[in-house]
Design a protein around this motif. Structure first.
Motif, PDB file in Angstrom:
ATOM      1  N   GLU A   1       0.679  -2.931  -5.450  1.00  0.00           N
ATOM      2  CA  GLU A   1       1.454  -1.873  -4.822  1.00  0.00           C
ATOM      3  C   GLU A   1       2.338  -2.436  -3.720  1.00  0.00           C
ATOM      4  O   GLU A   1       3.404  -1.905  -3.440  1.00  0.00           O
ATOM      5  N   THR A   2       1.856  -3.502  -3.070  1.00  0.00           N
ATOM      6  CA  THR A   2       2.640  -4.153  -2.028  1.00  0.00           C
ATOM      7  C   THR A   2       2.601  -5.656  -2.246  1.00  0.00           C
ATOM      8  O   THR A   2       1.661  -6.188  -2.819  1.00  0.00           O
ATOM      9  N   VAL A   3       3.640  -6.329  -1.778  1.00  0.00           N
ATOM     10  CA  VAL A   3       3.710  -7.787  -1.816  1.00  0.00           C
ATOM     11  C   VAL A   3       3.994  -8.235  -0.386  1.00  0.00           C
ATOM     12  O   VAL A   3       4.958  -7.779   0.231  1.00  0.00           O
ATOM     13  N   THR A   4       3.129  -9.098   0.135  1.00  0.00           N
ATOM     14  CA  THR A   4       3.290  -9.555   1.509  1.00  0.00           C
ATOM     15  C   THR A   4       3.523 -11.053   1.550  1.00  0.00           C
ATOM     16  O   THR A   4       3.155 -11.776   0.621  1.00  0.00           O
ATOM     17  N   VAL A   5       4.153 -11.502   2.636  1.00  0.00           N
ATOM     18  CA  VAL A   5       4.358 -12.929   2.879  1.00  0.00           C
ATOM     19  C   VAL A   5       3.792 -13.248   4.256  1.00  0.00           C
ATOM     20  O   VAL A   5       3.717 -12.388   5.132  1.00  0.00           O
TER      21      VAL A   5
END
Length: 177
Positions: A15-19
Motif C-alpha cells: 500500500e505504501t513504498v518508503t525509502v
C-alpha cells in the motif's frame, strides 16, 4: 501494475513504498520502472475517484433524478421544483494529497436567490471548501485535499412574491495530483 512483496511465502500488494534517507523514512508518492527506455508508473500513493454518484439531498425529491454526465464528474439541475434545490454526492475516498477543481454555475429562477457548493470532510465532520454566489453567475476554484473521506453538495434556490423554486445549476469536478 502493483508492487508486491513476499511476506513469509505470501505475496501481498504494497500500500505504501518508503525509502530510508539518512535514517529517516519517507513515503514515496510514485514509483517508476524503466521498460526499454520508457518510464512506467508502477505505484502511486495517490488515489482519487474517477466517477461520482449523485442524488437530490431531500428525501421528498425521490421522483427526480439530477442530470449526470462525464462519469458523474458533472451534475446539473433544470427542475424548478423546490425539492430539487440541492444535490449531494456519495461519500468518496482520497488517498495522498490531491487537488480538486470545482466549477459551479447557477441561474436564479426568480429575482432573489443564491447558490453554491461545499466539500464536506466526513472524518472532521465539517466543510473544508466551497463558496456561494448571491446572483446568477459562475466561479471556479481549486482546493487541496488529503487522505480521507469526503462528499460534495451543491445547489441553489430563489424566490419572489410570485413563488420559489430550485435554480438551474451545474457543478463540474476534476481531480489531479
Amino acid at each position: 501494475m502493483p508492487i508486491t512483496a513476499n511476506d513469509g511465502g505470501v505475496l501481498r500488494e504494497l500500500e505504501t513504498v518508503t525509502v530510508n534517507e539518512s535514517g529517516v523514512l519517507y513515503e514515496l508518492d510514485t514509483v517508476h520502472a524503466n521498460g526499454a527506455g520508457v518510464l512506467y508508473e508502477v505505484h502511486s500513493a495517490v488515489y482519487f475517484p474517477d466517477s461520482l454518484t449523485w442524488r437530490y439531498g431531500r428525501t421528498d425529491a425521490s421522483a427526480y433524478k439530477p442530470t449526470v454526465s462525464d462519469n458523474g464528474l458533472t451534475v446539473s439541475n433544470t427542475y424548478s421544483s423546490i425539492v430539487c434545490n440541492y444535490v449531494v454526492s456519495d461519500v468518496f475516498e482520497i488517498k495522498g494529497s490531491i487537488k480538486i477543481t470545482v466549477s459551479y454555475s447557477h441561474q436564479n429562477r426568480y429575482s432573489n436567490g443564491s447558490g453554491g457548493f461545499n466539500i464536506f470532510d466526513e472524518n472532521l465532520g465539517e466543510n473544508v471548501g466551497g463558496f456561494s454566489l448571491t446572483s446568477s453567475g459562475s466561479k471556479t476554484e481549486t482546493y487541496n485535499l488529503t487522505t480521507g473521506k469526503y462528499h460534495i453538495g451543491c445547489g441553489g434556490s430563489s424566490g419572489s412574491q410570485s413563488g420559489s423554486g430550485a435554480n438551474n445549476y451545474t457543478i463540474s469536478i476534476s481531480f489531479s495530483k
